[in-house]
Each structure stands twice: as structure tokens, then as C-alpha cells.
Scaffold this motif. Structure first.
Motif, PDB file in Angstrom:
ATOM      1  N   GLY A 124       0.845  -0.895  -0.125  1.00  0.00           N
ATOM      2  CA  GLY A 124       0.147  -0.126   0.246  1.00  0.00           C
ATOM      3  C   GLY A 124       0.926   1.271   0.041  1.00  0.00           C
ATOM      4  O   GLY A 124       1.934   1.718  -0.150  1.00  0.00           O
ATOM      5  N   LEU A 125       0.101   2.261   0.250  1.00  0.00           N
ATOM      6  CA  LEU A 125       0.842   3.633   0.449  1.00  0.00           C
ATOM      7  C   LEU A 125       2.167   3.626   1.161  1.00  0.00           C
ATOM      8  O   LEU A 125       1.719   3.459   2.753  1.00  0.00           O
ATOM      9  CB  LEU A 125      -0.189   4.661   0.472  1.00  0.00           C
ATOM     10  N   LEU A 126       2.934   4.379   0.970  1.00  0.00           N
ATOM     11  CA  LEU A 126       4.050   4.903   2.103  1.00  0.00           C
ATOM     12  C   LEU A 126       4.250   5.345   2.852  1.00  0.00           C
ATOM     13  O   LEU A 126       4.548   5.308   3.699  1.00  0.00           O
ATOM     14  CB  LEU A 126       5.470   5.206   1.040  1.00  0.00           C
ATOM     15  N   LEU A 170       6.182  14.957  -3.975  1.00  0.00           N
ATOM     16  CA  LEU A 170       5.327  15.837  -3.938  1.00  0.00           C
ATOM     17  C   LEU A 170       4.112  15.529  -3.551  1.00  0.00           C
ATOM     18  O   LEU A 170       3.072  15.774  -3.896  1.00  0.00           O
ATOM     19  CB  LEU A 170       4.956  16.931  -4.928  1.00  0.00           C
ATOM     20  N   MET A 171       3.981  14.148  -4.124  1.00  0.00           N
ATOM     21  CA  MET A 171       2.460  13.803  -4.450  1.00  0.00           C
ATOM     22  C   MET A 171       2.139  13.112  -3.113  1.00  0.00           C
ATOM     23  O   MET A 171       1.708  13.308  -2.297  1.00  0.00           O
ATOM     24  CB  MET A 171       2.653  12.419  -5.436  1.00  0.00           C
ATOM     25  N   ASN A 172       3.394  12.347  -2.285  1.00  0.00           N
ATOM     26  CA  ASN A 172       3.968  12.097  -1.078  1.00  0.00           C
ATOM     27  C   ASN A 172       3.343  13.255   0.053  1.00  0.00           C
ATOM     28  O   ASN A 172       2.674  13.040   0.649  1.00  0.00           O
ATOM     29  CB  ASN A 172       5.341  11.373  -0.632  1.00  0.00           C
ATOM     30  N   ARG A 173       4.263  14.277   0.309  1.00  0.00           N
ATOM     31  CA  ARG A 173       3.265  15.285   0.467  1.00  0.00           C
ATOM     32  C   ARG A 173       1.665  16.014   0.778  1.00  0.00           C
ATOM     33  O   ARG A 173       1.460  16.515   1.391  1.00  0.00           O
ATOM     34  CB  ARG A 173       4.240  16.887   0.265  1.00  0.00           C
ATOM     35  N   LYS A 174       1.404  15.715  -0.447  1.00  0.00           N
ATOM     36  CA  LYS A 174       0.061  16.055  -0.667  1.00  0.00           C
ATOM     37  C   LYS A 174      -0.961  14.879  -0.208  1.00  0.00           C
ATOM     38  O   LYS A 174      -1.897  15.133   0.226  1.00  0.00           O
ATOM     39  CB  LYS A 174      -0.745  15.835  -2.185  1.00  0.00           C
TER      40      LYS A 174
END
Ligand code: ADP
Length: 163
Positions: free
Chosen positions: A72-74, A104-108
């Protein structure tokens, strides 16, 4: 407990470049969780168990490092660990675009976790797990680029595949 960071990747297999980044991260953070994550884009040569054991052997005797797998998501994995940062290595400019997008996606997805980029020693700046596998599969000498036990595992794997 101190400040924790996640070092995610495929680690198929772990190389001296990964280990270089891991040691640099330990100078900044109190604990590093090496996270072997899913990679929909790459079929792995080594099983998850093999990758875990190769990493564990590489960090044997080094405290403040643990090894885990995640699905799943980091950012969810990082949150479960209460980690403050995600560590990524930057080699050449070619890494930049993909890493920029992911960071930037992970920050979002989670604004509380920072991605931190570290650069390896120049001698590892061209090194990837993929190139080690390609060169190794043709019998090229990659012994200075991976730990000894990984080199052994790689040779085993290619001998077996040759059948
Ligand atoms: P991924 O498929 O997620 O990129 P990898 O296992 O290939 O997983 O790499 C994990 C992380 O380690 C990435 O941030 C990658 O840039 C970094 N890395 C891999 N090899 C090196 C190297 N030789 N020097 C510095 N960083 C590296």
C-alpha cells in the motif's frame, strides 16, 4: 525513541549505494526503518524473504536500523511508524524528475512527512540494482558494488537460472 525515518525501496538486491545512503541517514536520524515496498513497475529477481535477509545481513551489528516490508501507500507505512521523514537517494539528474513527482505526491497525501534527499559517494552515483543484475547475469564482475553475501546470492541465482 528519537526521530525516525523510513528508507523505502525495492532493494532487488541491496547495493553498496543503498548502504552508503543508509549510513548517511543514520548521521541525521535516530532510527531508520528500511521498508521494502511494492513496485508495480518492476518484476523482482529476489523474493521478499531473500531481500529482507540480504539487508539484515548487511546491517548486522548496526543498531537503530530495522527492516520491514509494506504494502500500500508509503505515507501510511510512515504514519504507522510515526516517522518524520522519508529518505531517498539521488544519483544523477535522471533520478530527479521521478523523485520530484513522488515527493510532492507524498506531501499531498500527508503534509507531516518530509522527503529528504541524500547523495551517495561519487563511486556509487551510477550504481543501480538493475545494472548489477544485468552485468551479473552476463558474468561481469560486480563484486566491488555489492556486499559479499549479496554477490554470493546473485551468483547462486544466475547459476540456478542457467539450470
Ligand atoms: P525504487 O524502485 O523505489 O527506486 P530502489 O531499491 O531502486 O527502489 O532504490 C531505493 C532508493 O535508494 C531510491 O531512493 C534510490 O534513488 C536510492 N538508491 C539506489 N541506488 C542508489 C545509489 N547507488 N546511490 C544513491 N541512492 C541510491
Amino acid at each position: 525513541m528519537g526521530v525516525k525515518a523510513i528508507y523505502p525501496g525495492t532493494f532487488d538486491p541491496i547495493t553498496n549505494g543503498h548502504i552508503d545512503i543508509l549510513f548517511r541517514s543514520l548521521r541525521i536520524f535516530d532510527h531508520i526503518v528500511v521498508g521494502i515496498g511494492p513496485n508495480p513497475k518492476k518484476a523482482a529477481l529476489f523474493s521478499l524473504e531473500e531481500r529482507i535477509s540480504m539487508i539484515q545481513e548487511s546491517v548486522k551489528g548496526i543498531s537503530h536500523v530495522s527492516v520491514e516490508t509494506f504494502d500500500g501507500l508509503l505515507v501510511d507505512f510512515a504514519k504507522r511508524h510515526n516517522a518524520k521523514a522519508i529518505i531517498r537517494g539521488l544519483r544523477a539528474m535522471s533520478d530527479f524528475e521521478y523523485e520530484f513527482q513522488m515527493a510532492l505526491m507524498n506531501r499531498k497525501l500527508d503534509n507531516n512527512i518530509e522527503t529528504v534527499f541524500l547523495m551517495p559517494s561519487e563511486e556509487y552515483s551510477y550504481l543501480t540494482s538493475s545494472i548489477v543484475k544485468v552485468v551479473g547475469s552476463f558474468g561481469g564482475d560486480v563484486s566491488s558494488l555489492i556486499p559479499k553475501h549479496v554477490h554470493y546470492m546473485l551468483k547462486e541465482k544466475f547459476n540456478k537460472n542457467r539450470g
